[in-house]
Design a protein around this motif. Structure first.
Motif, PDB file in Angstrom:
ATOM      1  N   VAL B  54       0.853  -1.184   0.000  1.00 52.85           N
ATOM      2  CA  VAL B  54       0.000   0.000   0.000  1.00 52.85           C
ATOM      3  C   VAL B  54       0.893   1.238   0.000  1.00 52.85           C
ATOM      4  O   VAL B  54       2.102   1.155   0.246  1.00 52.85           O
ATOM      5  CB  VAL B  54      -0.942   0.063   1.229  1.00 52.85           C
ATOM      6  N   ALA B  55       0.283   2.385  -0.303  1.00 53.70           N
ATOM      7  CA  ALA B  55       1.018   3.645  -0.189  1.00 53.70           C
ATOM      8  C   ALA B  55       0.124   4.672   0.479  1.00 53.70           C
ATOM      9  O   ALA B  55      -1.097   4.647   0.319  1.00 53.70           O
ATOM     10  CB  ALA B  55       1.456   4.140  -1.562  1.00 53.70           C
ATOM     11  N   ILE B  77       4.235  10.727  -3.440  1.00 56.04           N
ATOM     12  CA  ILE B  77       3.858  10.465  -4.829  1.00 56.04           C
ATOM     13  C   ILE B  77       4.659   9.290  -5.381  1.00 56.04           C
ATOM     14  O   ILE B  77       4.138   8.458  -6.146  1.00 56.04           O
ATOM     15  CB  ILE B  77       4.009  11.733  -5.713  1.00 56.04           C
ATOM     16  N   ASP B  78       5.931   9.138  -4.924  1.00 61.44           N
ATOM     17  CA  ASP B  78       6.727   7.996  -5.383  1.00 61.44           C
ATOM     18  C   ASP B  78       6.109   6.686  -4.917  1.00 61.44           C
ATOM     19  O   ASP B  78       6.127   5.678  -5.632  1.00 61.44           O
ATOM     20  CB  ASP B  78       8.161   8.093  -4.839  1.00 61.44           C
ATOM     21  N   GLY B  79       5.539   6.711  -3.702  1.00 58.04           N
ATOM     22  CA  GLY B  79       4.873   5.523  -3.173  1.00 58.04           C
ATOM     23  C   GLY B  79       3.649   5.157  -4.004  1.00 58.04           C
ATOM     24  O   GLY B  79       3.415   3.984  -4.325  1.00 58.04           O
ATOM     25  N   ILE B  80       2.879   6.190  -4.351  1.00 56.62           N
ATOM     26  CA  ILE B  80       1.675   5.931  -5.161  1.00 56.62           C
ATOM     27  C   ILE B  80       2.063   5.369  -6.524  1.00 56.62           C
ATOM     28  O   ILE B  80       1.448   4.424  -7.030  1.00 56.62           O
ATOM     29  CB  ILE B  80       0.849   7.229  -5.305  1.00 56.62           C
ATOM     30  N   ILE B  81       3.150   5.913  -7.096  1.00 51.88           N
ATOM     31  CA  ILE B  81       3.620   5.402  -8.394  1.00 51.88           C
ATOM     32  C   ILE B  81       4.074   3.953  -8.259  1.00 51.88           C
ATOM     33  O   ILE B  81       3.823   3.128  -9.140  1.00 51.88           O
ATOM     34  CB  ILE B  81       4.748   6.307  -8.949  1.00 51.88           C
ATOM     35  N   VAL B 102      -1.927  12.417 -12.726  1.00 51.70           N
ATOM     36  CA  VAL B 102      -1.300  12.303 -14.055  1.00 51.70           C
ATOM     37  C   VAL B 102      -0.136  11.320 -14.067  1.00 51.70           C
ATOM     38  O   VAL B 102      -0.111  10.362 -14.853  1.00 51.70           O
ATOM     39  CB  VAL B 102      -0.831  13.685 -14.564  1.00 51.70           C
ATOM     40  N   LEU B 103       0.855  11.538 -13.186  1.00 53.75           N
ATOM     41  CA  LEU B 103       2.070  10.722 -13.231  1.00 53.75           C
ATOM     42  C   LEU B 103       1.816   9.246 -12.938  1.00 53.75           C
ATOM     43  O   LEU B 103       2.304   8.392 -13.680  1.00 53.75           O
ATOM     44  CB  LEU B 103       3.133  11.295 -12.283  1.00 53.75           C
ATOM     45  N   PRO B 104       1.064   8.920 -11.850  1.00 56.59           N
ATOM     46  CA  PRO B 104       0.787   7.496 -11.620  1.00 56.59           C
ATOM     47  C   PRO B 104       0.099   6.829 -12.817  1.00 56.59           C
ATOM     48  O   PRO B 104       0.390   5.675 -13.147  1.00 56.59           O
ATOM     49  CB  PRO B 104      -0.135   7.520 -10.393  1.00 56.59           C
ATOM     50  N   THR B 105      -0.819   7.564 -13.497  1.00 53.65           N
ATOM     51  CA  THR B 105      -1.501   6.989 -14.653  1.00 53.65           C
ATOM     52  C   THR B 105      -0.495   6.671 -15.758  1.00 53.65           C
ATOM     53  O   THR B 105      -0.489   5.577 -16.328  1.00 53.65           O
ATOM     54  CB  THR B 105      -2.560   7.976 -15.206  1.00 53.65           C
ATOM     55  N   ILE B 106       0.376   7.623 -16.041  1.00 56.17           N
ATOM     56  CA  ILE B 106       1.337   7.422 -17.129  1.00 56.17           C
ATOM     57  C   ILE B 106       2.313   6.295 -16.797  1.00 56.17           C
ATOM     58  O   ILE B 106       2.622   5.448 -17.639  1.00 56.17           O
ATOM     59  CB  ILE B 106       2.064   8.751 -17.442  1.00 56.17           C
TER      60      ILE B 106
END
Lengths: 416, 416
Positions: B54-55, B77-81, B102-106
């Motif tokens: 999890v993040a 955000i790095d954790g979510i990615i 945006v970033l996690p999606t990409i």
């Protein structure tokens, strides 16, 4: 390019079909035409569309026409069947009125013609036979009714996950020419007919939607021919006023999409903007909408799988502002109930429903009976008939003939 | 079985997604979850759904959670990615709020995950980049919004006649995994995206549909959070009240279906029963309907191409009786206009629209500005920005960051 024969080319659906042909001359060629007896209009159509042959139901009118033109002119039901079978046509538009449409449809199917079906009495009277022939001959059955066209469009791209169910979906409509490989692909896209939990057909409610029994007693032929939203031929306009038309559509839906009667609902929708709705098992509902205009379903039946541009009015919900829905009045309009009942009983019963209705409607149009006598007469004929299960075509046509004769008799004797 | 990672699992869409997983335990396995800082709820979800990692966005909360459980806990955000990229997941549900999605999606797309997208700021901010990656990585993008789910379902089984047009239709949605052979087959069935003449998105109109400017001046946070038909998270509820939400949906529709802004219309429909409509060139319209219930589009995004049974309430038009439609009020709700405008300008302008809106909405939720200040602030930021044409991801993210900082500044200085 599709090569069309139009059965009933001088009627409401027939003339609108020819308008569509006119609008897309590169897409369509007319091979044959038939009329009941309006040879003046038929002659004009012959000159404009240059069919290779025509048929006129009325023998005398056929003889008169023969003197005026130099193409083949056939007559009677045999003549209509000849047009339905013409070698050079690939698609037969059946815009006949009444159960007279059954035999030409079946002969056309046996001769590998695709069918664009406006003649609803065909499926009501002989649904099982027709659907069986469609499947056997691997031809396409496209509905012309606005409601069935709506359902067809709502089911577009549907998914057959279980190949053992082909019987349902191959029986006309969207899946007629899919082999197993294509069916597998289908699984990647769209819906499954098994996922359909409900089909709702909308009904304008006809001109007498708000009438109580007392007012219905006094309805005249002129009143009944004045339909609020759809401009159609006389027979179907009366069927709309009694809601028998909606009953026929319920039976057709059963045959076209292999759906149980319990899953087919009717909702009164006076604006006639939503033409039908399909509910799936996740409670999601897909609907087809548009201004009431028969040209759209006719064109779609002929353009499918393409769509052609139409100059019809575009739907603008902000202009319409309001869509309303009501329960149908089964008490004031018992024909709808009789249609459900005979559909569920099955066998020859729907043929009885149609035959009695056909005779009663024409008797009403000729001022021989009153509006509320129509359901009375139908009820009497249904109650007096013992259904024949799994009838063959001959049994159905015999019942059709016998019930029509008997209905004429009870109308003459006022015995209903 | 689908292996899901849910970004934003403790929010409104996230918890509803887990309900759906609960209802179909054979269809889904949870691989990863993320939360902003609600670690109490996240802990319960971990115990129930047993993800492998999890993040938590908030670093302190992440550290607290680490002490209580013995699976991998990442942060920021790095954790979510990291969760978006987990090896064992095949599908990422993006239920984050704001352009942080945006970033996690990409990154998920680059790691060949299919995307079920609820986070609308992703496409608004970086539509061209995201759609390009979807195409390049040949993964599926399923919309979770009720409107886009409706459009997707209305386009079901559509037909690509002209293979040179794959770019449009392969860019996510129904055609993502079709090779040329399948596309040829597609020609036998359904519609063509080129045949689409108009897409209409319905809008409930939000809680202030009938308000004039004077009444809008006095709107409180509590008023704005009280949405008439949809129960949602706070940010999107405010976006619904300003109609910015509908504007975002217009931009998303442009990206999801490759449709010009001129062909995308918004109609106010207070009952929220019809979720969207697609008009074809023959004037035929297909619509998707249902009671307002986010679980249906969430489930469809996850069940597609199948449908699963839902215990949600079935649509009964006879019970609803009345569907109404109105023009949207662009004067009282200028956010909708700003969305169309920035969409048409393109480039980095939609990212500006979103960044300014995001900051303004949170400022309103914290009572720092008034309701009508939201569009004022957005207008100022849009007018002050010169769009960068064909931006790359870095340029978009830089604009997002810069505009957010500037928006915070003008709010602090009351300079709008």
């Amino acid at each position: 390019m599709k090569h069309l024969s139009i059965l009933g080319s001088t009627g409401s659906i027939g003339t609108q079909t020819l308008d569509i042909v006119n609008n897309s001359p590169k897409e369509f060629k007319i091979t044959g035409l038939t009329a009941n007896k309006n040879i003046e209009l038929l002659k004009k159509q012959i000159i404009e569309f240059k069919p290779e042959a025509v048929a006129v139901m009325d023998k005398k009118s056929a003889d008169l026409l023969k003197e005026k033109i130099d193409i083949d002119v056939y007559s009677g039901i045999d003549g209509i069947i000849k047009i339905a079978k013409l070698n050079n046509s690939d698609t037969v538009v059946n815009a006949l009125v009444g159960s007279i449409g059954v035999l030409p449809t079946i002969e056309a199917i046996k001769n590998k013609k695709n069918i664009a079906l406006a003649n609803k009495e065909t499926l009501v009277t002989a649904g099982s036979i027709v659907m069986n022939e469609i499947k056997k001959n691997n031809v396409e059955l496209m509905p012309i009714d606005s409601e069935h066209s709506a359902i067809f469009q709502c089911l577009n791209g549907e998914r057959i996950e279980d190949v053992s169910k082909i019987t349902i979906t191959a029986s006309g409509g969207p899946f007629r020419d899919y082999d197993l490989k294509k069916l597998e692909f289908q699984c990647l896209n769209g819906e499954r007919i098994e996922d359909v939990s409900k089909i709702t057909i909308t009904a304008s409610g006809g001109p007498f939607r708000d009438y109580d029994l007392k007012k219905l007693e006094k309805v005249t032929v002129k009143d009944a021919l004045n339909h609020p939203t759809w401009k159609m031929g006389n027979k179907i306009t009366i069927d709309s006023a009694t809601l028998m038309n909606k009953g026929f559509e319920v039976i057709e839906t059963h045959w076209l999409y292999g759906i149980d009667y319990e899953k087919i609902k009717v909702v009164v929708h006076p604006q006639s903007i939503i033409h039908s709705l399909v509910e799936f098992k996740d409670t999601s509902v897909i609907a087809q909408l548009g201004f009431p205009n028969m040209k759209i379903p006719i064109q779609y039946a002929l353009s499918h799988p393409k769509r052609f541009i139409s100059n019809s009015k575009q739907l603008d919900l902000m202009e319409i502002k309001n869509l309303t829905f009501e329960k149908p009045d089964f008490a004031g309009f018992p024909c709808l109930k009789y249609a459900y009942d005979s559909g569920k009983i099955g066998g020859t019963m729907p043929a009885v429903l149609n035959a009695a209705n056909e005779i009663a409607v024409y008797a009403f149009l000729e001022n021989k009976i009153r509006f509320l006598d129509i359901p009375k007469i139908i009820k009497k004929m249904i109650n007096g008939h013992r259904t024949i299960k799994n009838p063959d075509l001959k049994q159905i046509l015999d019942v059709d003939k016998k019930i029509k004769e008997e209905t004429k008799k009870i109308i003459e004797n006022k015995d209903y």
